[in-house]
Design an enzyme around this catalytic site. Structure first.
Site, short mmCIF file in Angstrom:
data_model
loop_
_atom_site.label_atom_id
_atom_site.label_comp_id
_atom_site.label_asym_id
_atom_site.label_seq_id
_atom_site.Cartn_x
_atom_site.Cartn_y
_atom_site.Cartn_z
N ASP A 1 -6.79 -6.85 3.94
CA ASP A 1 -7.87 -6.19 3.21
C ASP A 1 -8.77 -7.23 2.54
O ASP A 1 -10.00 -7.20 2.66
CB ASP A 1 -7.26 -5.26 2.14
CG ASP A 1 -8.31 -4.53 1.33
OD1 ASP A 1 -9.28 -4.05 1.93
OD2 ASP A 1 -8.17 -4.47 0.09
N TYR B 1 0.82 -1.21 0.00
CA TYR B 1 0.00 0.00 0.00
C TYR B 1 0.85 1.26 0.00
O TYR B 1 0.45 2.28 -0.55
CB TYR B 1 -0.89 0.03 1.24
CG TYR B 1 -2.23 -0.63 1.08
CD1 TYR B 1 -2.34 -1.99 0.80
CD2 TYR B 1 -3.41 0.10 1.24
CE1 TYR B 1 -3.57 -2.59 0.68
CE2 TYR B 1 -4.65 -0.50 1.12
CZ TYR B 1 -4.73 -1.84 0.84
OH TYR B 1 -5.95 -2.44 0.72
C1 IPM Z 1 -10.65 -0.98 3.58
C2 IPM Z 1 -10.77 -0.36 2.22
C3 IPM Z 1 -9.56 0.55 1.98
C4 IPM Z 1 -8.33 -0.31 2.02
C5 IPM Z 1 -9.63 1.39 0.67
C6 IPM Z 1 -10.88 2.24 0.61
C7 IPM Z 1 -8.40 2.22 0.48
O1 IPM Z 1 -10.91 -1.34 1.25
O2 IPM Z 1 -10.57 -0.24 4.57
O3 IPM Z 1 -10.65 -2.21 3.66
O4 IPM Z 1 -7.95 -0.93 1.01
O5 IPM Z 1 -7.71 -0.39 3.08
MG MG Z 2 -11.16 -3.27 2.03
#
Ligand code: IPM
Ligand code: MG
Length: 347
Positions: A242, A136
């Site tokens: 995620d 990320y």
């Molecule tokens: C989550 C969401 C987020 C992430 C996005 C909106 C950036 O999917 O909080 O799981 O990937 O962390």
């Molecule tokens: Mg998510």
């Protein structure tokens, strides 16, 4: 106690409003709420998805209640201006590295699970997801290869301190639950994951009373669907967490049910439903607010030292479901407001 309310985009404002009503109905003394724009809404108002004033409020607040960000109209913006960057930015800026995503089935919802009731029955898992590192936040970009092809890249990396820190959260979480921690990685392919596995194993020496196991992420996804009851606590990196938390949510009934807490090293936290902004149903008043209401419950428990009030919210959600409350995602027709009404009545 100051709570920052950051409703965001899509269904975010609808569900956040209802969670604030539930908080209000608890009649807690000394609780004030301040709201600020974030995500696509903030971009449209001020040209940036995470305005300085919003970040200031988040820093000043004792806890943050967050709705959702994401807006298809913003998908063509440069990446740093997209709504998603606001939540990533706030997690990073506030050092919210520990993301707790509990997936447990309210018994009343066994028929809403994507799994057969006899398999879904046993699901009670806490996913501890690392939230400020991994692919990320690594170096990323677009470039052109020697052959003239467009190439996208994102660097995956974790240093050992980042891994040890979230591993400790995992072990401590497991210790307060059933004492079983499953670390999820892809150590058969990724160097990042090999280090992850080594460091988690080293940290385990300090937690003799926790039983540690390791799974590759593909196997973990399969096992979560095959037999979710085998899991107590899962600790994993940002990307795998995620994906697995969305998967676990459907085992536990609906993505509209799952809350989360994102904590810094001192326990300050941001609380949000794990679902996104759901632009397809935004503004229709039919989004399930329970994930956000339960997130407000986690906020009371983890950041505001109000465990009793948190218990009341959780019990009220259970009673409302037992009383027949079903929003569209659960196969019913209750509106967002009616769902909150049912919880408030059950309080
Ligand atoms: C989550 C969401 C987020 C992430 C996005 C909106 C950036 O999917 O909080 O799981 O990937 O962390
Ligand atoms: Mg998510």
């Amino acid at each position: 106690m100051l709570v920052a309310s950051l409703p965001g985009d899509g269904i975010g404002p609808e569900v956040t409003r209802q969670a604030l009503r539930v908080l209000d109905a608890l009649g807690l003394e000394g609780l004030t709420v301040e709201e600020a724009p974030i995500g696509g809404a903030a971009y449209r108002a001020s040209g940036h998805p995470l305005p300085d004033e919003t970040l200031d409020l988040a820093r000043r607040a004792d806890a943050i209640l967050f709705g959702a960000v994401g807006d298809p109209d913003c998908d063509d913006l440069e990446r740093h201006l997209r709504p998603e960057q606001a939540i990533l930015g706030i997690r990073k800026a506030l050092g919210l590295f520990a993301n707790l995503r509990p997936a447990n089935l309210f018994p009343e919802l066994a028929d809403a699970s994507a799994l057969r009731p006899e398999i879904a029955r046993d699901i009670d898992v806490m996913i501890v997801r690392e939230l400020t590192g991994d692919v990320y936040f690594g170096d990323k970009g677009m470039r052109t290869t020697e052959a003239g092809l467009r190439e996208g890249y994102d660097l995956m990396s974790y240093d050992e301190a980042e891994i040890a820190r979230i591993a400790r959260t995992g072990f401590e979480t497991a210790r307060a639950r059933d004492g079983k921690l499953c670390s999820v990685d892809k150590a058969n392919v990724l160097e990042t994951s090999q280090l992850w596995r080594d460091v988690v194993t080293e940290v385990a020496a300090d937690y003799a009373n926790v039983e540690l196991s390791h799974l590759y992420v593909d196997n973990a996804a399969m096992q979560l669907v095959r037999d979710p009851g085998q899991f107590d606590t899962i600790v994993t990196g940002n990307l795998f967490g995620d994906i697995l938390s969305d998967l676990a949510s459907m085992c536990a009934g609906s993505i509209g049910m799952l809350p989360s807490a994102s904590l810094d090293k001192d326990g300050k936290g941001l609380y949000e439903p794990i679902h996104g902004s759901a632009p397809d149903i935004a503004g229709q008043g039919k989004a399930n607010p329970l994930a956000t209401i339960l997130s407000a419950g986690m906020m009371l428990r983890y950041s505001l030292d109000q465990a009793e009030a948190a218990d009341r919210i959780e019990a009220a959600v259970g009673r409302a479901l037992a009383g027949g409350l079903r929003t569209a995602d659960l196969g019913g027709s209750a509106t967002t407001v009616e769902a909150a009404d049912a919880v408030i009545a059950a309080l």
